[in-house]
Design a protein around this motif. Structure first.
Motif, short mmCIF file in Angstrom:
data_model
loop_
_atom_site.label_atom_id
_atom_site.label_comp_id
_atom_site.label_asym_id
_atom_site.label_seq_id
_atom_site.Cartn_x
_atom_site.Cartn_y
_atom_site.Cartn_z
N GLU A 171 0.82 -1.22 0.00
CA GLU A 171 0.00 0.00 0.00
C GLU A 171 0.86 1.27 0.00
O GLU A 171 0.66 2.16 0.84
N PRO A 172 1.78 1.38 -0.98
CA PRO A 172 2.68 2.55 -0.98
C PRO A 172 1.97 3.85 -1.33
O PRO A 172 2.53 4.92 -1.14
N THR A 173 0.74 3.78 -1.86
CA THR A 173 0.06 5.01 -2.26
C THR A 173 -1.09 5.37 -1.32
O THR A 173 -1.79 6.35 -1.56
N SER A 174 -1.30 4.59 -0.26
CA SER A 174 -2.41 4.93 0.64
C SER A 174 -2.02 6.15 1.47
O SER A 174 -0.84 6.42 1.68
N GLN A 175 -2.98 6.87 1.93
CA GLN A 175 -2.79 8.07 2.76
C GLN A 175 -2.04 9.18 2.03
O GLN A 175 -1.40 10.02 2.68
N LEU A 176 -2.09 9.18 0.71
CA LEU A 176 -1.50 10.28 -0.06
C LEU A 176 -2.61 10.96 -0.85
O LEU A 176 -3.59 10.31 -1.22
N ASP A 177 -2.45 12.28 -1.13
CA ASP A 177 -3.44 12.91 -2.00
C ASP A 177 -3.22 12.40 -3.43
O ASP A 177 -2.22 11.73 -3.71
N HIS A 178 -4.16 12.70 -4.31
CA HIS A 178 -4.13 12.10 -5.64
C HIS A 178 -2.86 12.41 -6.41
O HIS A 178 -2.32 11.56 -7.11
N ARG A 179 -2.36 13.65 -6.25
CA ARG A 179 -1.16 14.03 -6.99
C ARG A 179 0.05 13.23 -6.52
O ARG A 179 0.80 12.67 -7.32
N ALA A 180 0.21 13.14 -5.20
CA ALA A 180 1.34 12.39 -4.64
C ALA A 180 1.21 10.91 -4.98
O ALA A 180 2.19 10.24 -5.32
N ARG A 181 -0.03 10.39 -4.90
CA ARG A 181 -0.28 9.00 -5.25
C ARG A 181 0.18 8.71 -6.67
O ARG A 181 0.88 7.74 -6.94
N ASP A 182 -0.20 9.60 -7.61
CA ASP A 182 0.17 9.39 -9.01
C ASP A 182 1.68 9.49 -9.22
O ASP A 182 2.25 8.78 -10.05
N GLU A 183 2.34 10.34 -8.43
CA GLU A 183 3.81 10.47 -8.55
C GLU A 183 4.50 9.19 -8.08
O GLU A 183 5.45 8.72 -8.70
N VAL A 184 4.01 8.63 -6.96
CA VAL A 184 4.62 7.41 -6.43
C VAL A 184 4.39 6.25 -7.41
O VAL A 184 5.30 5.48 -7.72
N LEU A 185 3.17 6.18 -7.94
CA LEU A 185 2.85 5.12 -8.89
C LEU A 185 3.70 5.25 -10.16
O LEU A 185 4.22 4.26 -10.70
N ALA A 186 3.86 6.51 -10.63
CA ALA A 186 4.68 6.75 -11.83
C ALA A 186 6.13 6.34 -11.58
O ALA A 186 6.78 5.76 -12.45
N ALA A 187 6.64 6.63 -10.37
CA ALA A 187 8.03 6.28 -10.05
C ALA A 187 8.20 4.76 -10.07
O ALA A 187 9.17 4.23 -10.63
N ILE A 188 7.23 4.04 -9.49
CA ILE A 188 7.34 2.58 -9.45
C ILE A 188 7.21 2.01 -10.87
O ILE A 188 7.92 1.07 -11.24
N SER A 189 6.33 2.59 -11.69
CA SER A 189 6.20 2.15 -13.08
C SER A 189 7.50 2.37 -13.85
O SER A 189 7.92 1.52 -14.64
N THR A 190 8.14 3.53 -13.62
CA THR A 190 9.41 3.82 -14.29
C THR A 190 10.48 2.80 -13.89
O THR A 190 11.23 2.31 -14.73
N ILE A 191 10.54 2.49 -12.59
CA ILE A 191 11.50 1.48 -12.11
C ILE A 191 11.27 0.16 -12.84
O ILE A 191 12.18 -0.48 -13.34
#
Ligand code: ADP
Ligand code: MG
Length: 279
Positions: A171-191
């Motif tokens: 759950e790396p994106t829980s408790q984040l606002d939508h913008r931060a959530r999308d940034e974390v998800l984008a970083a993991i996708s890039t990895i």
């Protein structure tokens, strides 16, 4: 570095606590190919974190088979598990703070995460790891000055500090606002796309699940269904059993007899049989 495969069959985990046992996983069979990005979904208590911790070698399976790359986790000794955790598998535990040392900067957190593996092989420069998650400008910013999204990105950087073949993220994106959530998800996708690292990511956010190429839903410690590009499928288990999707199961009381027929087109039909005494 190349991605590691995950292969489990009949995987069982039982927590033993104060005289009563909790079966958290009751026979999980999953195959994940090297380099795949898989989302793990399911209601609270389904067994998602347990499965992640088993894959990370933090828990020992009670029964069944669990293979990560060439490692057979059911027979590994504690020193072998230590080596695997230090080099081959990165884990981001639920709650970003649990993965970080609060008084160290991002770059020193990454360096610290690399210390156990450094004797064995060459490691990426900590700055390159931070670059991959977009934290280059904050390498030396004290953690308390970072936003929640940046702290989570730092936890991801620590998880991939040794460029492991498998990243497990709870759950790396829980408790984040939508913008931060999308940034974390984008970083993991890039990895995932730029390194070929296999990723298993737990989420309960439908918006996150919707963008993942493959999802596995677990319910009551069993595989309930799999999603591909937004479409949900029932999955036949290795023993031939088939969990019914909830919207079908609710139409069929336990004990219902189903006539199973196949059509020439290859479709399989389940027809409830009217039993005596039923209205
Ligand atoms: P999820 O991550 O899907 O919410 P968990 O894997 O945390 O589910 O938990 C699965 C089941 O195992 C739940 O019934 C939970 O209460 C139980 N459980 C989890 N951790 C422990 C533990 N340390 N001791 C006893 N039971 C546990
Ligand atoms: Mg959990």
């Amino acid at each position: 570095m190349s991605g590691l495969a995950i292969s489990t069959s009949g995987l069982v985990h039982i927590y033993r606590s104060q005289g009563h046992d909790v079966a958290a996983l009751s026979g999980i069979g999953i195959t994940v190919r090297p380099g795949e990005f898989v989302g793990l979904l399911g209601p609270s208590g389904a067994g998602k974190s347990t499965l992640l911790q088993l894959c990370g070698g933090l828990l020992t399976p009670s029964a069944g088979r669990l293979q990560i790359g060439e490692h057979n986790l059911t027979t590994m000794t504690e020193p072998e598990l230590d080596r695997m955790r230090a080099r081959d598998v990165g884990i981001v535990l639920q709650g970003a703070g649990r993965n970080l040392i609060p008084y160290l900067s991002p770059v020193d957190n990454v360096r610290y995460a690399q210390r156990a593996a450094s004797r064995d092989r060459s490691l990426p420069a900590p700055e390159d790891v931070l670059d991959l998650v977009g934290l280059t400008d904050h390498a030396r910013t004290p953690l308390p000055s970072l936003t929640p999204g940046q702290i989570q990105l730092c936890a991801v950087a620590v998880g991939i500090a040794t460029f492991p073949g498998l990243l497990l993220a709870d759950e790396p994106t829980s408790q984040l606002d939508h913008r931060a959530r999308d940034e974390v998800l984008a970083a993991i996708s890039t990895i995932n796309t730029s390194t070929g690292m296999t990723v298993l990511l737990v989420t309960h956010d439908p918006d996150v699940a919707a963008v993942l190429p493959r999802t596995v839903t677990i319910r009551d410690g069993r595989i309930a269904s799999e999603g591909r590009s937004g479409e949900e499928f029932a999955v036949v288990a290795t023993d031939g059993s088939l969990p019914l999707p909830p919207h079908v199961a609710e139409l069929l009381p336990p004990g219902t007899l189903l006539r199973v027929t196949t059509t020439e087109a290859g479709d399989v039909r389940l027809s409830p049989v009217q039993q005596e005494g039923q209205s």
